[in-house]
Structures are given as C-alpha cells and as structure tokens.
Write an enzyme that holds these catalytic residues in place. Structure first.
Site, PDB file in Angstrom:
ATOM      1  N   CYS A 116      -5.895  -2.814   2.147  1.00  0.00           N
ATOM      2  CA  CYS A 116      -5.669  -2.763   4.050  1.00  0.00           C
ATOM      3  C   CYS A 116      -6.554  -2.801   4.853  1.00  0.00           C
ATOM      4  O   CYS A 116      -7.584  -4.524   4.356  1.00  0.00           O
ATOM      5  CB  CYS A 116      -4.917  -1.399   3.864  1.00  0.00           C
ATOM      6  SG  CYS A 116      -3.658  -2.271   6.015  1.00  0.00           S
ATOM      7  N   GLU A 133       0.883  -1.453   0.125  1.00  0.00           N
ATOM      8  CA  GLU A 133       0.660   0.015  -0.142  1.00  0.00           C
ATOM      9  C   GLU A 133       1.019   0.912   0.150  1.00  0.00           C
ATOM     10  O   GLU A 133       1.902   1.136   0.674  1.00  0.00           O
ATOM     11  CB  GLU A 133      -0.811  -0.020   1.257  1.00  0.00           C
ATOM     12  CG  GLU A 133      -1.651   1.248   1.534  1.00  0.00           C
ATOM     13  CD  GLU A 133      -2.299   1.133   2.499  1.00  0.00           C
ATOM     14  OE1 GLU A 133      -3.709   1.997   2.380  1.00  0.00           O
ATOM     15  OE2 GLU A 133      -2.222   0.139   3.371  1.00  0.00           O
ATOM     16  N   LYS A 189      -8.829   3.130  -2.673  1.00  0.00           N
ATOM     17  CA  LYS A 189      -9.550   2.476  -1.425  1.00  0.00           C
ATOM     18  C   LYS A 189     -10.974   2.962  -0.586  1.00  0.00           C
ATOM     19  O   LYS A 189     -11.116   3.841  -0.878  1.00  0.00           O
ATOM     20  CB  LYS A 189      -8.317   2.508  -0.038  1.00  0.00           C
ATOM     21  CG  LYS A 189      -8.499   1.900   1.450  1.00  0.00           C
ATOM     22  CD  LYS A 189      -7.360   2.347   2.225  1.00  0.00           C
ATOM     23  CE  LYS A 189      -7.366   2.132   3.447  1.00  0.00           C
ATOM     24  NZ  LYS A 189      -5.878   1.885   4.046  1.00  0.00           N
TER      25      LYS A 189
END
Length: 648
Positions: free
Chosen positions: A180, A46, A116
């Site tokens: 994540c 990430e 994200k």
C-alpha cells in the site's frame, strides 16, 4: 508462459473483520477460482486474513494466532494448486514487534514474508500505533518461524522487504512485493526490487475511497509501472472491512509499462484477471540504456517453479496497434502527429530558405497526406498556399478517378498545380535503353517512378524549392518503393507514419476541414484502392492493387509493431496475430504474409540505409540515423526457420 505471458489476478474477497478462519476460506476460494482460470500469480489485499480495520485488536494475541492459523490453512490449500503463487496479507509478530506483512505462498510452502516499509500515520491512517516498519528490523534479511506445532525445516521462512522471487521455468518472471503506502512514498521499495530484476511488482493494499482518489490511484499505478518498466499488480481491500469511518471499494488494477490492462469495477469483489508479458518487459529494459543492470546487493533471491504451459490470453491485443481505440484519444493522436510533421517541415523549409514545397500528387493516400502537411507548414510560416507546388504526372496506369481527385484536392487547398504527362518521356527512355514497352515488367514500372522523381527534383531546382517525400513507414518496411524513385526526396514527412495510420490522418483532416467539397475528395481518396498505378488500367479501373501483391497493410503494420518495436520472435508475432485477427484472417493467410514480411524486410534494408531526413512521430521508426541500424546483407534464415516449424 511459453511466450512470456503470465496470467495474474488481483483478488478482493468479502471478509469479516477479525474472523480469521472465515477470511482464510474466502482467500482459499479465490485461490481455487484463480487456479481454475490458469492464474500464475494471485495478489490478495493488505491484512486480508484479519481485515485492515481491526484497530487495537491487532494487539490481541488471539487475533495474531488466528492470522497465523489462517496463513497455514492457505499454505496447506496451496498444495492443490502448484501452478499458482499467492501473496496474502496478515499481521505477524517478530523480534518483539508487530509487522504488517505480505506472505508469499506456493505449493505447500511459504516462500517468504515481506514486511511493510512505509507506515502512514496521517489523516485516517494510524498504522504506527500498531506496527513497526521493516526499516526498524535489525538486519536486512532474517528468518522467522511460522508453525502450528513443533517447527519443521519448511517453517523457517525468509523475512525481508528486499526479496525477489524468481520462476525457474521462466527467469524473466521475477516479482517483488510492496504494501500500500510503499507505493505512495517518495522512495518505494519497488524501485530497488525492479533494479534487482523484478519484472512484476505486487502491491497488497487497503486504500479507502474518497472523491477523486480512484483517478489518482490509477495514474499512480500506471506511472510507476512505466517508470520501472514493469508489470504492476494492485490488490485492494473491499467488502467486509469496517465502515466506521471509511469505505473500501476493492479497486483492483493491473498495469504493464504505463498501460492499465484492466481494473475491477469499484465496490465489487472477486478476481480481476489479465496477462503480463514479462519477456516484453525484459526486452525493453535491455533496450533502454538508462535502465540499470541488475543490482543485487542486499537483495534476497528465492526461486520457485511453475509448469511451462501456454497461457490463454484474455487481454486485448488490438489489431491496429498504432491507432488508439478511443475516438477522442485517436483525434488527439492525429492532431499531434500532424503538428509534428508540419513543424518538422516548417523548420526545414525555413532553414533551407526554400521558396516552394514541391509535392508529387497521385490522387492516393500518401501524397494527399504529404500535401495536407505541406499546407499546414506554410500556414505556420505565414506564407500563401500557392508556395506549395503540386505536380501531377499521369502515365500508363493513371485512372480518371485518381487524376480527378488529385486536381480537385489541389484546387480546394489553393496550391499551385502543374500537370505533366510523362508518357512521351518514358517512351523515349524505353527507346534509349532498348526496352519493349509491351513488356510490362519491373523496368516498365520503375522507369515511370524515376521519371516522376526526376521531374520533381528539377521542379524544385527551378522554383528554388524542396521535394517533399510521400512514402510511408509501411512501404519502407516492405521496400515497396522504387530505389531512387519515389524512395527519394529532400524531406520525407510520412516516413515514420504506417499505412493504417495514414488513413486515419487523412480521415481526421477530412472531418475537420470545414469544406464539404474537400471533405468529399478526401473521403473518395480514402475509398480508392492503394496502388502505384504503374500498369495500365482495365476498363478504366485500377488493376494493380498493392495489397494483392504484398499483403494486407493491417497485417504488415501489426507485424512491424511487434517484430521491430518489441523484438518479439516470429512465433510470438504469429500467435499474437492469430489472437488479434481471429475471424478476419485464417492461420494460413497470416503465416503466408508473415513469411513475406520477414523476407521483404531483410531484402529491402538497402533502401532504408539511405533514407532522406524526416520526423519521427511514434514509437517505431526505420531511420538509419535514428531507431534502426541494420546491415543491408543480413540473412533472414533464423526467422524464417522458426516460422517453418509452425507449418508442422
């Protein structure tokens, strides 16, 4: 890729915080290494092109411009590696906001950008300070331009959290991306992606290290891969991230349907590589009626193409797939199976008000296991071991070794033992049907098995009992049982236990019994060649060895697991067999017994169509009422034809 295996890698480069040019070269170096190893899909951490720990530097135009140039450098480098797709993390500005993104790069193109969705803003995380969520974007799908000059057509790329990337040369290879915290959330984006057909989920992560977190991360990845019946590729940030407040360990994980295939050594950099079997995952989803058909609404599909080459396998393919390799896990497995078997028998004995459990004892492995299970069932019922009626029935092929072991086993377990010599009965039967006993053919053999079954059934009637079957799963797969002989019982406790596992169950009981004499008997039974003992011995030794006739049980159990449990093609079963048994069996030997397996499996279905009741204990069962329904007159021509092509 031809057999459904795609080679994947999670890579952790050593980075420099905010040094985008350096980080781009570090990522390109990992791409080069991955391509050299034949990797099809590479995941990087990430925000790896900038560093996750840039803090308020994310607001700096210089950093964002540097990140874009790093991505374009990676895109350009990817032209040299057309067999590898790379997913890299960076911040990107779009629609007046900043997003934490994953860019999918392949062969000189950016296939798509995934922002994200779930931004952590608790504890040590402050992502909402800098980034907007994908859910804040005005449209479900959009396009953004990523270029370093006058935009070209290829610079306009999809921008959406709901993207599935599909390989044209292997349609079962479809992947989606989450980042994540998306995995940690109550509604991970990967759920929708899997429903839309993604068999692999890529996660770019920057998960800092705290005490106990690695175990939680490991269980989270494995559990999610199991729930979605997918491969899961988790790439974690590591060396080079700022340690001002936290430390990152580069804990990379690769999972497949609940199993961690491999993981990196924490606090290290480099590639973690394995293979994910996407054909296996697609097959399992088809089999599971609770896994939904593709739900494509709102999903953006992007295709790419990879060369259709054979993937070199590095992942472990155990040669005994029914048996856990870890000793502690193996012990737990053995105890659990014995509990299932004995509780199943306990229920049946109690329900039928059976006063005895009648077991035919040969001195072999299967009957020893059935007797041990019967004794456990009587213990569960609070009844004496003498309620187990063991019957040993020596005949033409019985050796002193097996007869002696049968008697000692019964004595040490405290069960009731009857010895009934069946030679005279079988000779009379031969006279009745006009069979010459010198002709030691299938009639000679099966007459003994059926006489034994008749005695057991009548003994059960006489003692108001129940005949406990001893035949195992491997024998059922091969049809290695006399129809209406040892094939039949009133409750078959071993019917779902493969032969390779029978050995471990008996060994487990030997080590835990606390009786040295009993232990010695069980170990000698384990050391005795597997045999039906239907032909006369030579010089007192067993002459009829089952594995000489039908093939090694470890091979057949391997074939059974992959051909039946996973539905693999004969060619794929063969390839995995060669990999698992390299150095043990030759190619010719494996191919010979694999053909034998398919012939026997198809020809002997009629025996499985009328099996007695018995408990399922693992992932493979051939019960006609449970896992396996097959016509008794199906033809194996297609399966054998595929194997014939392997000869050429």
């Amino acid at each position: 890729m031809k057999d459904g295996f795609i080679k994947v890698a999670a890579g952790t480069p050593e980075i420099r915080v905010a040094d985008c040019a350096y980080n781009a070269q570090a990522s390109i170096a990992l791409l080069r290494q991955a391509a050299e190893q034949g990797v099809h899909l590479l995941a990087l951490p990430e925000l790896g092109l900038t560093g996750y720990t840039c803090g308020d530097l994310f607001f700096q135009p210089a950093l964002l411009e540097g990140a874009k140039k790093a991505l374009l450098a990676l895109r350009e480098a990817s032209r040299a590696y057309p067999a590898t797709v790379t997913v890299a993390g960076l911040p990107l500005s779009a629609g007046g906001k900043l997003y934490n993104c994953a860019a999918v790069v392949h062969n000189g193109l950016i296939l798509g950008v995934v922002p994200k969705t779930h931004l952590p803003n608790y504890g040590e995380f402050y992502e909402q300070r800098w980034f907007a969520s994908a859910s804040s974007w005005g449209r479900l799908h959009d396009y953004i331009t990523i270029s370093d000059g006058l935009p070209q057509e290829e610079d306009c790329v999809p921008f959406s959290a709901q993207q599935v990337f599909t390989c044209e040369t292997m349609p079962a290879f479809r992947f989606g991306v989450e980042i994540c915290e998306d995995l940690w959330s109550a509604e991970p984006p990967s759920v929708r992606l899997a429903k839309a057909g993604a068999t692999v989920i890529v996660n770019l992560s920057a998960s800092d290290e705290t005490v106990g977190k690695a175990d939680y991360r490991r269980s989270l990845v494995a559990g999610h891969a199991a729930r979605l019946v997918c491969g899961y590729l988790y790439a974690d940030a590591g060396e080079g991230e700022s340690t001002t407040d936290v430390v990152f360990s580069g804990h990379n994980l690769i999972a497949e349907n609940g199993v961690i295939l491999t993981e990196s050594r924490r606090f290290s950099t480099g590639l973690t590589v394995s293979e994910i079997d996407v054909q296996k995952l697609a097959w399992e989803r088809r089999r599971m009626t609770t896994f939904p058909a593709h739900q494509d609404e709102g999903i953006l599909h992007t295709s790419f193409s990879l060369p259709a080459t054979e993937t070199r396998l590095t992942r472990s393919i155990p040669d005994k797939p029914f048996i856990p390799s870890d000793p502690a896990a193996r012990e737990r497995c053995c105890e659990e199976i014995l509990q299932i078997q004995s509780h199943g028998l306990k229920k049946r004995l109690a329900h039928s008000h059976a006063q005895t459990a009648v077991v035919g004892i040969s001195g072999g492995l299967d009957s020893a296991l059935a007797l041990l299970v019967a004794v456990r069932a009587l213990d569960l019922l609070g009844r004496p071991h003498t309620d187990v009626v063991a019957v040993t029935m020596p005949c033409f092929g019985t050796t002193a070794r097996t007869k002696g072991n049968a008697e000692q086993l019964c004595e040490r377990l405290g069960v009731t033992l009857h010895q009934i010599d069946i030679k005279a009965s079988v000779d009379l039967h031969f006279a009745d049907i006009g069979h010459d006993p010198a002709r030691q053919d299938v009639t000679f053999e099966n007459a003994q098995a059926r006489e034994r079954t008749q005695i057991l059934m009548d003994m059960a009637n006489r003692t108001n009992g129940m005949v406990i079957g001893t035949g195992d799963l491997s024998e059922l797969a091969l049809g290695w049982a006399t129809y209406n002989g040892d094939h039949m019982s009133m409750y078959g406790v071993n019917g779902a236990v493969p032969k390779t596992l029978v050995r471990h169950l008996v060994a487990y009981e030997a080590e835990r019994c606390g009786d040295e004499t009993l232990r010695g008997v069980l170990l000698d039974i384990l050391a005795t060649p597997v045999s039906p003992e239907l032909l006369p011995p030579k010089e007192g030794e067993i002459q009829q060895k089952t594995e000489d006739l039908v093939g090694p049980y470890e091979l057949h159990d391997f074939f059974l697991y992959y051909a039946i449990r996973w539905g693999f093609s004969p060619a794929k079963v063969f390839r995995l067999s060669e990999h698992a048994f390299s150095g043990t069996y030759s190619r010719e030997t494996i191919l010979h017994w694999l053909k034998n397996f398919y012939r026997r499996f198809f020809a002997q279905q009629f025996k499985r169509s009328c099996l007695p009741d018995g408990p399922k204990v693992g992932s493979v069962s051939l019960s006609p009422r449970g896992d396996w329904r097959m016509p008794s007159d199906a033809v194996p021509a297609l399966w054998l034809e595929e194997l014939e092509h392997l000869d050429t």
